[in-house]
Design a protein around this motif. Structure first.
Motif, PDB file in Angstrom:
ATOM      1  N   PHE A  22       0.920  -1.064  -0.052  1.00  0.00           N
ATOM      2  CA  PHE A  22      -0.049  -0.027   0.111  1.00  0.00           C
ATOM      3  C   PHE A  22       0.925   1.288  -0.141  1.00  0.00           C
ATOM      4  CE2 PHE A  22       0.521  -1.519   4.408  1.00  0.00           C
ATOM      5  CZ  PHE A  22       1.031  -0.329   5.027  1.00  0.00           C
ATOM      6  N   VAL A  23       0.197   2.369  -0.386  1.00  0.00           N
ATOM      7  CA  VAL A  23       0.821   3.562  -0.240  1.00  0.00           C
ATOM      8  C   VAL A  23       0.041   4.462   0.766  1.00  0.00           C
ATOM      9  CG1 VAL A  23       1.299   5.850  -1.577  1.00  0.00           C
ATOM     10  CG2 VAL A  23       1.147   3.591  -2.928  1.00  0.00           C
ATOM     11  N   CYS A  24       0.992   4.990   1.791  1.00  0.00           N
ATOM     12  CA  CYS A  24       0.517   5.698   2.908  1.00  0.00           C
ATOM     13  C   CYS A  24       1.761   6.685   3.382  1.00  0.00           C
ATOM     14  CB  CYS A  24       0.371   4.661   4.265  1.00  0.00           C
ATOM     15  SG  CYS A  24      -0.526   5.683   5.643  1.00  0.00           S
ATOM     16  N   THR A  25       1.831   7.959   3.263  1.00  0.00           N
ATOM     17  CA  THR A  25       2.598   8.836   3.486  1.00  0.00           C
ATOM     18  C   THR A  25       3.024   8.715   4.928  1.00  0.00           C
ATOM     19  OG1 THR A  25       1.183  10.502   4.129  1.00  0.00           O
ATOM     20  CG2 THR A  25       2.035  10.220   1.589  1.00  0.00           C
ATOM     21  N   ILE A  26       4.266   9.285   5.442  1.00  0.00           N
ATOM     22  CA  ILE A  26       4.603   9.453   6.737  1.00  0.00           C
ATOM     23  C   ILE A  26       3.624  10.356   7.461  1.00  0.00           C
ATOM     24  CG2 ILE A  26       6.300  10.202   8.561  1.00  0.00           C
ATOM     25  CD1 ILE A  26       8.406   9.467   6.476  1.00  0.00           C
ATOM     26  N   PRO A  27       3.144  11.085   7.196  1.00  0.00           N
ATOM     27  CA  PRO A  27       1.996  11.966   7.871  1.00  0.00           C
ATOM     28  C   PRO A  27       0.796  11.343   8.249  1.00  0.00           C
ATOM     29  CG  PRO A  27       3.081  13.737   6.654  1.00  0.00           C
ATOM     30  CD  PRO A  27       3.513  12.189   6.183  1.00  0.00           C
ATOM     31  N   SER A  28       0.284  10.531   7.043  1.00  0.00           N
ATOM     32  CA  SER A  28      -0.947   9.949   6.937  1.00  0.00           C
ATOM     33  C   SER A  28      -0.845   8.690   8.192  1.00  0.00           C
ATOM     34  CB  SER A  28      -1.227   9.271   5.526  1.00  0.00           C
ATOM     35  OG  SER A  28      -2.601   8.663   5.658  1.00  0.00           O
TER      36      SER A  28
END
Length: 288
Positions: A22-28
């Motif tokens: 999956f793709v999940c940014t550090i802030p997310s």
């Protein structure tokens, strides 16, 4: 063995043997972890799925509205997790996925981002398999039907008073320029048309706006409410959760584009929709 128990076991099996990419940014990721911290403090044990869902959904009130969060790559269908903002559909998916994440009182070790990603992928894609843009459950009618097949939700629209209506669903294939992934992608377009044809093999149902007040006692807090729309070729224009307030009436808890955040309608659902120029009624799905 109950259907709900089988659903829980199925979701745990997916995580244990096939963790989703999956793709999940550090802030997310930080926002997601903060959400788990909040949920861990709620008395969720012993609640029904609907009770759990509405308790979880209320923790999103005030979160910003943000659209097109899934469209980060036109050439590849990534499993995107974004907890910095939500549109109506990603809000509903997030709450249902969290409800399943918190199913089973002895499953604390599974309450992490990897397991959540597996559940979300199972919800968001046809038969739980991500295989390109067309595999995403774009039409909410199909989202409900496919997740009913998985044992996650049940369409109760007709059971509580809805009636069948006739409409041909083909908005995506007739508005290609609105979907960048379909422009110049003949194979994806062919798949989308097949999906629309499949949707059209079964009748649609709705509870008309004028009938909502009469049947709202049969709507349970935590039910997923989808707004049936008048737009040619399109089934649903908006989704959210039923919530019963102090006035004992059903309101809509939703990610509001006009309000710019997740909020609860000030008016009861029946009155809120009464003079709608876009919608004709609602469908109702219940979490198993």
């Amino acid at each position: 063995m109950s259907r709900q128990f089988l659903s829980i076991i199925s979701l745990l099996f997916i995580t244990f043997y096939c963790q989703a990419q999956f793709v999940c940014t550090i802030p997310s990721t930080k926002a997601f972890e903060d959400k788990l911290t909040t949920l861990n403090q709620l008395p969720l044990q012993g609640l029904t799925s609907n009770e759990k869902a509405i308790s979880i959904a209320k923790t999103f009130v005030g979160e910003p509205y943000l659209e097109k969060t899934l469209e980060i790559n036109e050439k590849r269908e990534d499993l995107v997790i974004n907890y910095l903002g939500f549109d109506c559909t990603t809000f509903v998916e997030s709450v249902v996925a969290l409800t399943k994440l918190y199913s089973g009182e002895d499953n604390e070790k599974f309450r992490n981002l990897n397991h959540y990603a597996s559940i979300l992928e199972y919800l968001r894609y046809r038969d739980g398999r991500r295989n390109g843009y067309p595999s995403r459950l774009h039409y909410f009618t199909e989202w409900v039907r496919n997740n009913q097949k998985k044992g996650i939700v049940t369409d109760v629209t007709e059971k509580i008073g809805g009636t069948v209506y006739d409409k041909k669903i083909n908005f995506m294939s007739t508005h290609i320029t609105a979907y960048k992934q379909l422009v110049g992608n003949d194979s994806a377009l062919v798949e989308v048309k097949k999906i629309e044809d499949q949707i059209n093999t079964k009748p649609l149902s709705q509870i008309y706006i004028k009938e909502i007040a009469e049947i709202e006692s049969k709507i349970e807090p935590g039910d997923i409410i989808a707004l049936v729309c008048k737009v040619d070729g399109l089934d649903v224009s908006h989704v959210g959760f039923a919530v019963r307030l102090e006035d004992h009436r059903i309101h809509l808890l939703h990610a509001s584009q006009s309000g710019g955040e997740v909020e609860i309608t000030k008016k009861p659902l029946a009155e809120w929709l009464k003079n709608s120029k876009l919608n004709t009624g609602i469908t109702v799905a219940r979490i198993n």
